[in-house]
Write an enzyme that holds these catalytic residues in place. Structure first.
Site, PDB file in Angstrom:
ATOM      1  N   GLY A 238      12.228   6.552   7.711  1.00 16.57           N
ATOM      2  CA  GLY A 238      10.855   6.510   7.199  1.00 16.57           C
ATOM      3  C   GLY A 238      10.048   7.690   7.699  1.00 16.57           C
ATOM      4  CB  ILE A 239      11.109  11.088   8.800  1.00 16.01           C
ATOM      5  CG1 ILE A 239      10.518  12.270   9.581  1.00 16.01           C
ATOM      6  CG2 ILE A 239      11.795  11.618   7.538  1.00 16.01           C
ATOM      7  CD1 ILE A 239      10.368  12.072  11.018  1.00 16.01           C
TER       8      ILE A 239
ATOM      9  CG  LEU B 204      16.775   2.236   5.842  1.00 18.82           C
ATOM     10  CD1 LEU B 204      15.352   1.703   5.771  1.00 18.82           C
ATOM     11  CD2 LEU B 204      17.378   1.991   7.220  1.00 18.82           C
TER      12      LEU B 204
ATOM     13  CB  SER C 203       5.778   0.149   3.075  1.00 14.50           C
ATOM     14  OG  SER C 203       5.239   1.291   2.462  1.00 14.50           O
TER      15      SER C 203
ATOM     16  CB  SER D 101       4.752  -6.051   8.466  1.00 15.65           C
ATOM     17  OG  SER D 101       3.622  -6.287   7.666  1.00 15.65           O
TER      18      SER D 101
ATOM     19  CD  GLU E 120       0.834  -8.141   3.860  1.00 15.89           C
ATOM     20  OE1 GLU E 120       1.093  -9.077   3.098  1.00 15.89           O
ATOM     21  OE2 GLU E 120      -0.308  -7.676   4.007  1.00 15.89           O
TER      22      GLU E 120
ATOM     23  CE1 TYR F 162       6.733  -4.014   3.559  1.00 20.10           C
ATOM     24  CE2 TYR F 162       5.035  -5.582   4.208  1.00 20.10           C
ATOM     25  CZ  TYR F 162       5.751  -4.423   4.446  1.00 20.10           C
ATOM     26  OH  TYR F 162       5.480  -3.675   5.567  1.00 20.10           O
TER      27      TYR F 162
ATOM     28  CE  LYS G 185       8.426  -3.978   6.960  1.00 17.71           C
ATOM     29  NZ  LYS G 185       8.967  -2.921   7.827  1.00 17.71           N
TER      30      LYS G 185
ATOM     31  NE  ARG H 184      -1.781   2.491   4.859  1.00 22.61           N
ATOM     32  CZ  ARG H 184      -0.784   1.612   4.941  1.00 22.61           C
ATOM     33  NH1 ARG H 184       0.468   2.006   4.763  1.00 22.61           N
ATOM     34  NH2 ARG H 184      -1.030   0.348   5.216  1.00 22.61           N
TER      35      ARG H 184
HETATM   36  P1  GDP Z   1      -1.467  -4.671   2.483  1.00 25.59           P
HETATM   37  O1  GDP Z   1      -2.264  -5.491   3.430  1.00 25.59           O
HETATM   38  O2  GDP Z   1      -0.217  -4.119   3.080  1.00 25.59           O
HETATM   39  O3  GDP Z   1      -1.202  -5.348   1.186  1.00 25.59           O
HETATM   40  O4  GDP Z   1      -2.366  -3.359   2.211  1.00 25.59           O
HETATM   41  P2  GDP Z   1      -3.252  -2.864   0.966  1.00 25.59           P
HETATM   42  O5  GDP Z   1      -4.068  -1.751   1.505  1.00 25.59           O
HETATM   43  O6  GDP Z   1      -2.397  -2.561  -0.216  1.00 25.59           O
HETATM   44  O7  GDP Z   1      -4.175  -4.130   0.586  1.00 25.59           O
HETATM   45  C1  GDP Z   1      -5.093  -4.653   1.493  1.00 25.59           C
HETATM   46  C2  GDP Z   1      -5.940  -5.700   0.808  1.00 25.59           C
HETATM   47  O8  GDP Z   1      -6.828  -5.047  -0.117  1.00 25.59           O
HETATM   48  C3  GDP Z   1      -5.176  -6.741  -0.024  1.00 25.59           C
HETATM   49  O9  GDP Z   1      -5.715  -8.021   0.260  1.00 25.59           O
HETATM   50  C4  GDP Z   1      -5.487  -6.361  -1.468  1.00 25.59           C
HETATM   51  O10 GDP Z   1      -5.482  -7.480  -2.371  1.00 25.59           O
HETATM   52  C5  GDP Z   1      -6.895  -5.807  -1.310  1.00 25.59           C
HETATM   53  N1  GDP Z   1      -7.313  -4.950  -2.432  1.00 25.59           N
HETATM   54  C6  GDP Z   1      -8.422  -5.105  -3.205  1.00 25.59           C
HETATM   55  N2  GDP Z   1      -8.471  -4.180  -4.156  1.00 25.59           N
HETATM   56  C7  GDP Z   1      -7.375  -3.398  -3.993  1.00 25.59           C
HETATM   57  C8  GDP Z   1      -6.861  -2.255  -4.708  1.00 25.59           C
HETATM   58  O11 GDP Z   1      -7.447  -1.787  -5.667  1.00 25.59           O
HETATM   59  N3  GDP Z   1      -5.694  -1.719  -4.224  1.00 25.59           N
HETATM   60  C9  GDP Z   1      -5.032  -2.245  -3.130  1.00 25.59           C
HETATM   61  N4  GDP Z   1      -3.903  -1.667  -2.693  1.00 25.59           N
HETATM   62  N5  GDP Z   1      -5.485  -3.318  -2.472  1.00 25.59           N
HETATM   63  C10 GDP Z   1      -6.632  -3.898  -2.898  1.00 25.59           C
END
Ligand code: GDP
Length: 328
Positions: free
Chosen positions: A8-9, A57, A82, A127, A129, A151, A155, A186
């Site tokens: 994951g570099i 992997l 991820s 994670s 998650e 996911y 994990k 990011r």
């Molecule tokens: P995660 O925690 O690994 O799923 O990281 P994310 O950054 O993808 O999402 C974080 C939170 O933001 C989740 O609860 C999403 O439902 C919420 N979220 C709300 N609007 C958005 C969007 O437009 N894009 C993403 N990626 N997340 C969103």
């Protein structure tokens, strides 16, 4: 000179960790996947001292070959599919890479070490998650896991497989349960970077609005640069263990939008944000907040960059990047 192998570099954590290990005098090897990987150039530019090895992997023999070349003292398994939202559409692939991939690399490590299992130290990127439908607030190392996405399920498999190699073979295998961690590096599919990029573009007149999903979910967001230090510290301990790495603060997507827009001097942003069900998920993790007392007490680790500083850093970076891209 210690030797480290990072999977994951190409991700934000891989780059920050490579910089940290190089600054400590390590020889660093990075596993990179696929023919003509477009991120090859990014890694070479950012951390030119890293030696890149081709591997995947899901391909055990490629991992065995990577171990033979890298001869690592420490292995950091950061590679994964991820992005949570993507994992519903690609559940099998996510399972193969994010879940079974951990078994492959643990097995490659065990085969490489042979009778000398204590010669290798292993870090698994677990994670928050995995907590999914949270069973306890805040979440600690002993909180019941209840993943809410393919996911998260993958994990959990990797997490327990890491514990299993520790218990079955005596491998120094540690698992860091990292809460969301962000940075200017990011990927733009994640919500913090999506917001920082859009806010930067709106402030420069390059975009009119931002289309979002669930604004009520809450996350414990830290800075990736801080979190890779915790990874390294885990592998420097006498005993391998599992650690939560988090800030202990939680913020909603609303607050994220507030801070990001305020950074560019916009206080009233409601009309600039639209919602679209396209960005909602089949199941949501509503509230993540981590208890990292164990990491603090045993590793001496605490996060340095707070939420406001993190979002401000990301917005500033994106304003500069968008200006350069648009020749402003
Ligand atoms: P995660 O925690 O690994 O799923 O990281 P994310 O950054 O993808 O999402 C974080 C939170 O933001 C989740 O609860 C999403 O439902 C919420 N979220 C709300 N609007 C958005 C969007 O437009 N894009 C993403 N990626 N997340 C969103």
């Amino acid at each position: 000179m210690k030797r480290a192998l990072i999977t994951g570099i190409t991700g934000q954590d891989g780059l920050y960790l490579a910089e940290l290990l190089l600054s400590k005098g390590y020889r660093v090897f990075g596993l990179i996947r696929g023919q003509n990987n477009p991120k090859y150039e990014l890694v070479e530019r950012t951390v030119p001292a890293v030696t890149l090895l081709t591997g995947d992997l899901t391909d055990l023999s490629s991992l065995i070959r990577a171990f033979a070349v890298a001869q690592p003292d420490e292995v950091y398994n950061l590679g994964a599919i991820s992005f949570v939202a993507y994992s519903w559409d690609n559940a099998h692939l996510t399972t193969d890479v994010t879940g079974k991939g951990v078994l492959n690399i643990l097995e490659a490590a065990r085969l490489y070490a042979g009778d000398n299992i204590e010669s290798i130290r292993f870090y698994q990127a677990s994670s928050s998650e995995m907590y999914g439908k949270v069973q306890q607030v805040p979440q600690s190392e002993s909180t019941l896991l209840w993943p809410r996405s393919p996911y998260g399920v993958a994990k959990v498999f990797g997490h327990y497989m890491t514990i299993n190699y520790r218990e079955s073979y005596g491998m120094h295998a540690s698992s860091g349960i990292l809460f969301n961690h962000e940075s200017p590096r990011r990927g733009p599919e994640f919500v913090t970077r999506k917001v920082s990029q859009a806010v930067a573009r709106i402030s420069l007149g390059l975009q009119d609005e931002i289309v979002m999903g669930n604004l009520d979910s809450k996350r414990d967001w830290g800075f990736a640069g801080d979190y890779v230090e915790a990874m390294w510290l885990m592998l420097q301990q006498d005993e391998a263990d599992d650690y939560v790495v988090s800030t202990g603060e939680t913020h909603s997507i609303h607050e994220l939008l507030d801070v990001a827009f305020n950074e560019v001097g916009i206080n009233e942003w409601r009309d600039l944000v639209k919602q679209d069900p396209r960005f909602l998920r089949p199941a949501e993790v509503d509230l993540l907040i981590g208890d990292s007392a164990k990491a603090k007490n045993r590793l001496g680790w605490t996060p340095k960059v707070g939420f406001h500083e993190l979002i401000s850093m990301m917005v500033k970076n994106d304003v500069a990047e968008q200006k350069a891209l648009a020749n402003l």
